[in-house]
Scaffold this active site. Structure first.
Site, short mmCIF file in Angstrom:
data_model
loop_
_atom_site.label_atom_id
_atom_site.label_comp_id
_atom_site.label_asym_id
_atom_site.label_seq_id
_atom_site.Cartn_x
_atom_site.Cartn_y
_atom_site.Cartn_z
N ASP A 57 0.89 -1.17 0.00
CA ASP A 57 0.00 0.00 0.00
C ASP A 57 0.92 1.21 0.00
O ASP A 57 2.12 1.07 -0.23
CB ASP A 57 -0.94 -0.05 1.23
CG ASP A 57 -2.24 0.71 0.99
OD1 ASP A 57 -2.17 1.91 0.69
OD2 ASP A 57 -3.32 0.10 1.11
N GLU A 88 -10.40 3.88 -4.14
CA GLU A 88 -10.08 5.23 -3.64
C GLU A 88 -9.18 6.04 -4.57
O GLU A 88 -8.15 6.56 -4.15
CB GLU A 88 -9.49 5.12 -2.22
CG GLU A 88 -10.49 4.49 -1.27
CD GLU A 88 -10.02 4.45 0.18
OE1 GLU A 88 -10.89 4.54 1.05
OE2 GLU A 88 -8.81 4.30 0.44
N HIS A 136 -3.23 4.23 -3.76
CA HIS A 136 -2.60 3.38 -2.74
C HIS A 136 -1.17 2.97 -3.07
O HIS A 136 -0.76 1.84 -2.84
CB HIS A 136 -3.46 2.14 -2.44
CG HIS A 136 -4.70 2.50 -1.70
ND1 HIS A 136 -4.72 2.68 -0.34
CD2 HIS A 136 -5.96 2.76 -2.14
CE1 HIS A 136 -5.96 3.03 0.03
NE2 HIS A 136 -6.73 3.09 -1.03
#
Ligand SMILES: *[C@@H]1O[C@H](CO)[C@@H](O)[C@H](O)[C@H]1NC(C)=O
Ligand SMILES: *[C@@H]1O[C@H](CO)[C@@H](O)[C@H](O)[C@H]1NC(C)=O
Ligand SMILES: *[C@@H]1O[C@H](CO)[C@@H](O)[C@H](O)[C@H]1NC(C)=O
Ligand SMILES: *[C@@H]1O[C@H](CO)[C@@H](O)[C@H](O)[C@H]1NC(C)=O
Length: 595
Positions: free
Chosen positions: A248, A368, A302
């Site tokens: 991540d 996201e 990410h």
């Protein structure tokens, strides 16, 4: 028909050899009365019918109080118990005898029995040999979505042995049967023996094929041992999927040979790296426990740590501040989808990951995305304008969709081209984009909305297959304090096991429930480490395990006494620091705590 008096007589007879052994320090024991284990004072008159708690739970119920998840087929319980000799276990299989996963599963089974014996109180010797014969149809050990996990198990007491016959399609079904068999063997603390039922017959098969957890090793690094302990817990609850969110933005702990700068710059320390051998070791360890490892490489958002060296042209908004303008958590970063070289780097990474994991499915992340991050790059904006695109959302969606297509092409190029792909829900998984960019024969969509979100129904209607991780039940990190401010984290409150148990996929899927592959509990690691991860996962992941394996129509209230036993089992046999669900008094006094 069940007749208590008759059974007590039978028990008297059965247990007569064991009376001498009763540990006189015990004041209390249990009696099976009207299908309940009732705490009873031991007297010289009643001691023949007094059982240790675990033995009573094994013996007293039709559906066997030590099994978790509860089998989906028939259970026949003889309601007589017999001592078994933990030193004498034989497991044989004509087809699997030299298979390494089988050998590991058998050794593990034997070790699990020894774990049940308290070191301070050795067993009274004696008991019958356990002789297990496993019949499978194939020695193939391919673990994927087509693997048949069914099994049948019969246990019969013979004059000189306890004879167990396991029939399964393959190793993985047989392995589940050994798990069930282990749950049928309990420590009798009153008589200092290991005991089991003298005759059992069980047929069993899971209702859902994807049953798992996802674990985040980027925000916090977990040692190989902790990952293995967790996978061992999955195996004990017959969960079959370890979704490894390995990288991540916070750290990049995966060893990469070609792009070693990712690991070198991205790992929290040189000790916090999963070497190629570590990953392969974990994948094999999992397979011997019936668990698939599905790696995730989360993109295009990410990313962060590790990408510093590639910063100039391959990424956008790397570590920009204030972070909330560009991403939800620091450090921010997205790959720049307009740069061709990005896809070459992705291909290299995908190739190494496919080689290392040899995975049955691949998770492409995809959650996201912040257009403000992409939009912060002048060269990216220029690229879009040159194409005659606007800088509106519509064209950023197009950019995103094209990124996914191009990344997928590279992944397909270095894998067999037909690997099931998994992606998180996002704007891209909404119409019209989802139909345009995500082929429903390839993508399985992992849903992390709330249970009632209409988008779940829309995806089902569009024909997509789903893995459910609705945050309002299956996010195990909810309910704790915020890591960024005061108050609680976004997905609070805490989801108790009862809520997880009642999180019905049947209701969610309705007539399209067969498009739901299963579910996953997620354990994001903003505020967990090696010392508290067990309690965050266990036994709540087991509540999910029974929902997915058995999909019971019964309410959690009926399952509770079994889950309490299973929680103890996870602690004693799995070395897991599971969270207590009730104080011990409630375990000793069944039914007297529940409101
Ligand atoms: C296990 O049981 C089978 C069938 O009764 C028997 O043939 C075999 O010899 C037994 N194996 C051992 C090690 O006792
Ligand atoms: C399966 O059994 C066959 C025949 O005994 C053997 O040739 C083959 O190597 C075995 N395969 C595996 C995966 O163990
Ligand atoms: C698995 O095999 C069993 C035994 O042959 C069969 O009854 C069952 O339908 C199979 N399950 C699936 C999901 O195909
Ligand atoms: C991107 O930035 C431009 C200004 O540079 C702005 O006009 C546009 O609305 C932004 N696009 C998005 C999707 O935020």
């Amino acid at each position: 028909m069940y007749t208590p008096n008759f059974l007590i007589l039978l028990l008297l007879f059965q247990q007569s050899i064991r009376l001498d052994a009763i540990d006189t320090r015990y004041v209390w024991g249990y009696q099976c009365l009207e299908n309940k284990c009732v705490k009873t004072k031991i007297t010289s008159e009643n001691q023949n019918s007094i059982l240790a708690l675990q033995v009573c739970r094994l013996y007293c119920y039709e559906d066997i109080g030590t099994l978790w998840p509860i089998p989906t087929g028939n259970i026949v319980n003889s309601k007589t118990i017999v001592q078994f000799n933990s030193q004498s276990i034989n497991v044989e299989s004509e087809l699997l005898f030299d298979n390494k996963y089988f050998i590991e599963a058998v050794n593990r089974f034997k070790d699990m029995q020894l774990k049940k014996i308290p070191s301070k109180y050795p067993l009274i010797s004696g008991g019958k040999r356990l002789n297990v014969t496993i019949n499978v149809e194939t020695n193939d050990t391919i673990l994927n979505y087509d693997t048949n996990e069914s099994y049948q198990l019969t246990l019969i007491e013979e004059s000189n042995q306890l004879r167990v016959t396991i029939t399964a399609k393959n190793f993985f079904g047989a392995r589940h049967a050994l798990e069930t068999l282990s749950q049928l063997i309990v420590h009798d603390e009153l008589n200092r023996q290991l005991v089991t039922l003298s005759s059992v017959s069980i047929s069993d098969e899971p209702k859902f094929k994807h049953r798992g957890i996802s674990m985040d090793t980027s925000r916090t690094f977990f040692s190989v041992d902790v990952i293995k302990r967790t996978i061992n817990g999955l195996a004990m609850a017959k969960l079959n999927n370890f979704h490894w969110h390995i990288t991540d933005a916070q750290s990049f702990p995966m060893e990469m040979k070609k792009h070693s700068d990712l690991t070198k710059y991205g790992a929290y320390s040189h000790k916090k790296i999963y070497k190629v051998e570590d990953i392969q070791d974990i994948v094999e360890y999992a397979k011997a426990r019936g668990v698939k490892v599905i790696p995730e490489f989360d993109l295009p958002a990410h990313i962060g740590e590790g990408w510093q060296k590639k910063k100039e042209h391959l990424t956008t908004c790397l570590n920009y501040k204030p972070y909330l303008k560009y991403c939800w958590q620091p450090p921010c970063g997205h790959v720049n989808p307009t740069v061709d070289e990005v896809y070459d780097v992705l291909e290299d990474i995908y190739k190494e990951m496919i080689d290392i994991f040899n995975p049955p499915a691949f998770h492409t992340g995809g959650d996201e995305i912040f257009f403000s991050c992409w939009n912060s790059s002048e060269s990216l904006r220029q690229w879009m304008t040159d194409k005659g695109w606007t800088l509106d959302e519509e064209h950023f969606m197009k950019l995103w969709g094209q990124f996914q297509t191009r990344a997928q092409e590279r992944l397909d190029k270095v894998s067999n081209g037909n690997l099931p792909l998994i992606i998180w829900t996002s704007e891209l998984t909404e119409e019209p984009y989802v139909s345009e960019y995500l082929d429903k024969s390839r993508y399985i969509i992992q849903v992390w909305t709330d249970y009632k979100d209409v988008r779940i129904q829309r995806l089902l209607e569009s024909g997509y297959r789903l893995i459910i991780s609705n945050y309002d039940a299956l996010y195990l990190d909810c309910g704790y304090g915020s890591w960024a401010s005061d108050g609680y984290i976004w997905c609070s409150p805490y989801h108790e096991w009862q809520k997880i148990y009642q999180n019905s996929l049947d209701q969610l899927g309705g007539e399209r429930v067969n498009q739901i592959f299963g579910a996953e509990a997620t354990i994001w690691s903003e505020s967990i480490d090696e010392r508290n991860i067990d309690a965050r996962i266990w036994p709540r992941a087991s509540a999910l395990a029974e929902r997915l394996w058995s999909n019971p129509s019964e309410h959690w209230r009926r399952a509770e006494p079994r889950l309490l036993m299973h929680t103890d089992y996870l602690k004693i046999v799995g070395d897991l620091t599971a969270e207590p669900l009730q104080h011990e008094w409630c375990i000793h006094n069944e039914g007297l705590c529940q409101l």
